[in-house]
Design a protein around this motif. Structure first.
Motif, PDB file in Angstrom:
ATOM      1  N   SER A 132       0.827  -1.206   0.000  1.00 11.99           N
ATOM      2  CA  SER A 132       0.000   0.000   0.000  1.00 11.99           C
ATOM      3  C   SER A 132       0.861   1.255   0.000  1.00 11.99           C
ATOM      4  O   SER A 132       0.501   2.270  -0.587  1.00 11.99           O
ATOM      5  N   LYS A 133       2.026   1.177   0.653  1.00 14.49           N
ATOM      6  CA  LYS A 133       2.942   2.329   0.656  1.00 14.49           C
ATOM      7  C   LYS A 133       3.501   2.564  -0.749  1.00 14.49           C
ATOM      8  O   LYS A 133       3.637   3.715  -1.190  1.00 14.49           O
ATOM      9  N   ALA A 134       3.828   1.477  -1.427  1.00 16.23           N
ATOM     10  CA  ALA A 134       4.350   1.605  -2.791  1.00 16.23           C
ATOM     11  C   ALA A 134       3.292   2.172  -3.723  1.00 16.23           C
ATOM     12  O   ALA A 134       3.577   3.016  -4.579  1.00 16.23           O
ATOM     13  N   LEU A 135       2.060   1.726  -3.554  1.00 15.83           N
ATOM     14  CA  LEU A 135       0.953   2.245  -4.364  1.00 15.83           C
ATOM     15  C   LEU A 135       0.751   3.731  -4.100  1.00 15.83           C
ATOM     16  O   LEU A 135       0.580   4.529  -5.032  1.00 15.83           O
ATOM     17  N   THR A 136       0.763   4.118  -2.834  1.00 18.56           N
ATOM     18  CA  THR A 136       0.568   5.517  -2.469  1.00 18.56           C
ATOM     19  C   THR A 136       1.638   6.409  -3.083  1.00 18.56           C
ATOM     20  O   THR A 136       1.353   7.496  -3.582  1.00 18.56           O
ATOM     21  N   ALA A 137       2.883   5.939  -3.065  1.00 16.30           N
ATOM     22  CA  ALA A 137       3.978   6.723  -3.639  1.00 16.30           C
ATOM     23  C   ALA A 137       3.766   6.953  -5.125  1.00 16.30           C
ATOM     24  O   ALA A 137       4.006   8.043  -5.643  1.00 16.30           O
ATOM     25  N   MET A 138       3.288   5.927  -5.824  1.00 15.60           N
ATOM     26  CA  MET A 138       3.051   6.052  -7.260  1.00 15.60           C
ATOM     27  C   MET A 138       1.909   7.020  -7.554  1.00 15.60           C
ATOM     28  O   MET A 138       2.027   7.904  -8.409  1.00 15.60           O
ATOM     29  N   ILE A 139       0.808   6.878  -6.836  1.00 13.01           N
ATOM     30  CA  ILE A 139      -0.326   7.770  -7.043  1.00 13.01           C
ATOM     31  C   ILE A 139       0.052   9.211  -6.688  1.00 13.01           C
ATOM     32  O   ILE A 139      -0.391  10.163  -7.331  1.00 13.01           O
ATOM     33  N   GLY A 140       0.903   9.364  -5.692  1.00 12.95           N
ATOM     34  CA  GLY A 140       1.337  10.692  -5.287  1.00 12.95           C
ATOM     35  C   GLY A 140       2.377  11.305  -6.196  1.00 12.95           C
ATOM     36  O   GLY A 140       2.680  12.487  -6.073  1.00 12.95           O
ATOM     37  N   GLY A 141       2.944  10.519  -7.102  1.00 13.12           N
ATOM     38  CA  GLY A 141       3.893  11.076  -8.053  1.00 13.12           C
ATOM     39  C   GLY A 141       5.350  10.885  -7.719  1.00 13.12           C
ATOM     40  O   GLY A 141       6.220  11.416  -8.395  1.00 13.12           O
TER      41      GLY A 141
END
Length: 362
Positions: A97-106
């Motif tokens: 979920s942290k990796a996903l968040t980083a991607m969505i956040g740019g």
């Protein structure tokens, strides 16, 4: 055995700080997927660039030492990204979920995470698509802490207990919720705590900081060595047999490379090169022994026991994809799991054909 000279000139970034925007962690919902990109972040790393004109593609990994993500790192160690003509920066983010968040956040362009996140994001009206599959099983095991081995013998015994997961909203968390629901329990009958992966996860279970935990390899094997005995495991999908027993399927795509649909549209050549590198890596794994594969990985990943590390790699090879492709049966099985475990997916209309593609692995 392969020479370490293969790794000259290449670096693995195990814990490089990310320029994640302030408050990005708060974008996680109850099930861990971001609600939307933070203001001002649309069109940055997650939406474009990262591959065009020789730019570096940043890949966030949901726990780099975990064997489920081994192909992502091994591709770099073997020089396959370089051979395909793409520059890659690997970032270890200690949870899907942290990796996903980083991607969505740019902060990253691509995620090495579990395919199920693409389904979660579609339920939130955010197009994310997986483009190469690495694993046919989630590789998870529900392990009981030694202090509770006599009191926790089934999923039903988890009621009121604290279960360790890599991070809330990650696939380890979804596994807990799926098992609770399938056993007629409420999704919040057991609490979850973030214990990360690697040494932190092993220590949390060994020291009884949690009552049980969802773990992956090599952490399960490392825990057994530290305990001096095999830990109690009440659910196990590390093998095809276990996968069939728990999910009722022979294929459950898990670790994959995925990106926003916008990034894929703007960077098809980079996506193709990444997928090709992973396919070559999967073939390398199929053609070589666990010992030979371990010799190509960063020494630190072996945790001081290269023989044990090689043995676990050999055992996990059976669950890896051979061609990087997704199957209709597999993605359907993941969707069914999400409908049970994730209220935000539930009965939402999901177009599976928009959550994955095989066009880059052909």
């Amino acid at each position: 055995m392969f020479s370490s000279a293969n790794r000259q000139g290449r670096r693995v970034f195990l814990a490089k700080p990310l320029a994640v925007v302030a408050g990005l962690a708060l974008a996680l919902s109850a099930c861990g997927a971001p609600q939307s990109a933070p203001p001002g972040q649309e069109g940055t790393a997650g939406g474009g660039g990262g591959g065009a004109s020789g730019e570096t593609v940043t890949i966030g990994i949901g726990g780099q030492t975990l064997l489920t993500y081994l192909p992502t790192t091994l591709a770099q160690e073997l020089g396959y990204y370089e051979e395909e003509g793409v520059k890659v920066d690997l970032q270890d983010l200690q949870g899907g979920s942290k990796a996903l968040t980083a991607m969505i956040g740019g902060s990253t362009h691509v995620t090495s995470g579990y395919y199920e996140h693409t389904i979660q994001m579609q339920a939130k009206k955010q197009p994310v698509k997986a483009f190469v599959n690495m694993n046919l099983s989630s590789g998870l095991a529900l392990v009981v802490a030694e202090k509770n081995k006599d009191s926790i013998k089934s999923v039903a015994d988890l009621k009121g207990k604290n279960v360790g997961v890599t991070s809330p909203g990650s696939s380890t968390d979804m596994f807990v919720k799926y098992l609770l629901s399938k056993n007629g329990m409420k999704l919040d009958d057991a609490a979850v705590s973030a214990i990360g992966a690697g040494s932190s996860a092993v220590a949390a279970v060994e020291q009884g900081q949690v009552d049980a935990a969802v773990m992956l390899e090599p952490d399960v094997t490392v825990l057994a060595k530290r305990l001096g005995t095999e830990p109690t495991i009440i659910q196990d999908v590390r093998t095809p047999e276990g996968l069939k027993e728990v999910f009722g399927t022979d294929a459950w795509p898990s670790s994959s490379l995925y990106a926003t649909s916008g990034w894929l549209e703007k960077n098809p050549e980079s996506a193709k090169k990444l997928a090709s590198a992973i396919k070559k890596t999967l073939q390398f794994i199929a053609d070589h022994s666990g010992e030979e594969i371990a010799a190509e990985m960063p020494e630190a990943f072996a945790g001081g026991d290269p023989e044990q590390y090689a043995k676990v790699i050999e055992e996990m090879k059976v669950a890896l994809s051979k061609d990087g492709a997704f199957t209709e049966e597999g993605v359907q099985a993941v969707l069914e799991t999400q409908r049970v475990a994730n209220p935000e997916v539930g009965d939402a209309e999901i177009k599976l054909e928009e959550t994955y593609t095989n066009e880059f692995v052909k």
